[in-house]
Design an enzyme around this catalytic site. Sequence first.
Site, PDB file in Angstrom:
ATOM      1  N   THR A 218      40.441  15.343  -5.847  1.00  0.00           N
ATOM      2  CA  THR A 218      41.548  15.905  -6.620  1.00  0.00           C
ATOM      3  C   THR A 218      42.265  14.765  -7.344  1.00  0.00           C
ATOM      4  O   THR A 218      41.722  13.654  -7.450  1.00  0.00           O
ATOM      5  CB  THR A 218      42.500  16.739  -5.727  1.00  0.00           C
ATOM      6  OG1 THR A 218      43.429  17.445  -6.540  1.00  0.00           O
ATOM      7  CG2 THR A 218      43.272  15.877  -4.740  1.00  0.00           C
ATOM      8  N   ASN A 219      43.450  15.024  -7.872  1.00  0.00           N
ATOM      9  CA  ASN A 219      44.186  13.982  -8.593  1.00  0.00           C
ATOM     10  C   ASN A 219      45.664  14.060  -8.221  1.00  0.00           C
ATOM     11  O   ASN A 219      46.063  14.887  -7.398  1.00  0.00           O
ATOM     12  CB  ASN A 219      43.960  14.143 -10.100  1.00  0.00           C
ATOM     13  CG  ASN A 219      44.361  15.524 -10.564  1.00  0.00           C
ATOM     14  OD1 ASN A 219      45.510  15.919 -10.446  1.00  0.00           O
ATOM     15  ND2 ASN A 219      43.401  16.298 -11.069  1.00  0.00           N
ATOM     16  N   ARG A 220      46.460  13.247  -8.830  1.00  0.00           N
ATOM     17  CA  ARG A 220      47.851  13.090  -8.386  1.00  0.00           C
ATOM     18  C   ARG A 220      48.827  14.134  -8.950  1.00  0.00           C
ATOM     19  O   ARG A 220      50.017  14.076  -8.674  1.00  0.00           O
ATOM     20  CB  ARG A 220      48.354  11.685  -8.750  1.00  0.00           C
ATOM     21  CG  ARG A 220      47.679  10.611  -7.908  1.00  0.00           C
ATOM     22  CD  ARG A 220      48.233   9.254  -8.243  1.00  0.00           C
ATOM     23  NE  ARG A 220      49.684   9.191  -8.102  1.00  0.00           N
ATOM     24  CZ  ARG A 220      50.446   8.305  -8.707  1.00  0.00           C
ATOM     25  NH1 ARG A 220      49.915   7.408  -9.505  1.00  0.00           N
ATOM     26  NH2 ARG A 220      51.742   8.311  -8.525  1.00  0.00           N
TER      27      ARG A 220
END
Length: 416
Positions: A218-220
């Site tokens: 995933t990402n931030r």
Amino acid sequence: MMTPITLLEKRRIVLGVTGSIAAYKAADLASKLTQAGALVDVIMTDAAQRFIAPLTFQALTGRAVYTDLWRMDASAGLPTHIAHVGLAEGAAALLIAPASADAIARIAHGFASDLLSITALAARCPVVIAPAMDGSMYENEAVQTNLALLRQRGVLVIEPEEGRFASGLTGRGRLPETAALISALRYALGRSGALSKRRIIVTAGGTREAIDPVRYLTNRSSGKQGYALAHACLDAGADVVLITAARGLEAPFGAQIVSVDSAKQMHDAVLSAAAGADALIMAAAVADFRPASAAEQKIKKLEQADAPTLILERTPDILTAVHDRRQITGYPRVVVGFAAESRNIREYARDKLERKGLDLIVANDITASDAGFDTDTNRATIYDRGGGEEFLGLTSKARISEAIIARVAALLAEKG
Ligand code: CTP
């Protein structure tokens, strides 16, 4: 800390507090509404004052608190010196939270024997009621019939939550948290706004791409900007579909929520909602790459000689798919993209605007510590097709959303 919300700024909100153990929560509500910029006039019933003192509200709102129908007091600067008419006159909304069974009955049946009931009778503004009482009382037919009557007359009733009561019993009847109450109030206030009857899709959060049943990439992205945009659309009166991969954020009242995990799921959800939509605001941080195949079973350490190698593949580009579809159907009529960049912001943003066939692109610099991921603030620039740039200096994600929505409303108005 609550950031100012244009819809609430300098608007007079009459907050009715009635006799319920949840009355103490109304103090937080009065405080947050005041922080958001509203002028909060509190009316307390006699029973409410057994739970919490008027002074608490007076201190939190910096305004007079009304407890007595018979006190003629012009000092609070009401439009008329008669408080029972004056409080309702010119109010943006009447919010009764918590609303006891007794208050609900009085208002449903048009009683005029206490200040709150009279104010409700005189009110021409939206009325929002948040019932709070023991579960058995809430389920009682008398209460339900009274609430149905109020709904019929256009009152917005906020459904109480399930949980544990002060009595130790559990059931439905708890007053929702302040954020949910403010969200419902915003919904009621916004209905006649510039985007009334417009259908807007907003995406939010970072997608998750499965490696196996327990692990993902995933990402931030927190989803905060997307949720703020959904709120701003609702404030302007739009019907909102919020397609979200975010977790743990309060759903904006009145939005249709579609929860997704992966880029593929978000792609499918966006394309199915896009038919007939007035606008799409693509604030989600969609993964560009995903594991080429997700393991069906958990990858076991003991079964691997070495650490596994992840082979990635491209995910579908949602905005490109929307662009292709839009060239045939004409919908969504306005499309807004986002660009989170760490360098060459203008150049990359303009390139994406062109490539993805967008009407607007909102770009921000993710290297700044006060902007970008998981912050409540952002610094963004809106680029348009005509070569225009609107720089929005460091400000809240709520303000940035309002600026974007104002541009979307203007584009839709141009298209007729
Ligand atoms: N986006 C999309 N589908 C994807 C990836 C991104 O629709 N698979 C959207 C995002 O929601 C955003 C815009 O495209 O509105 C730009 O996203 P960004 O990741 O900055 O751009 P990319 O196209 O991925 O380009 P690059 O990797 O070169 O920055």
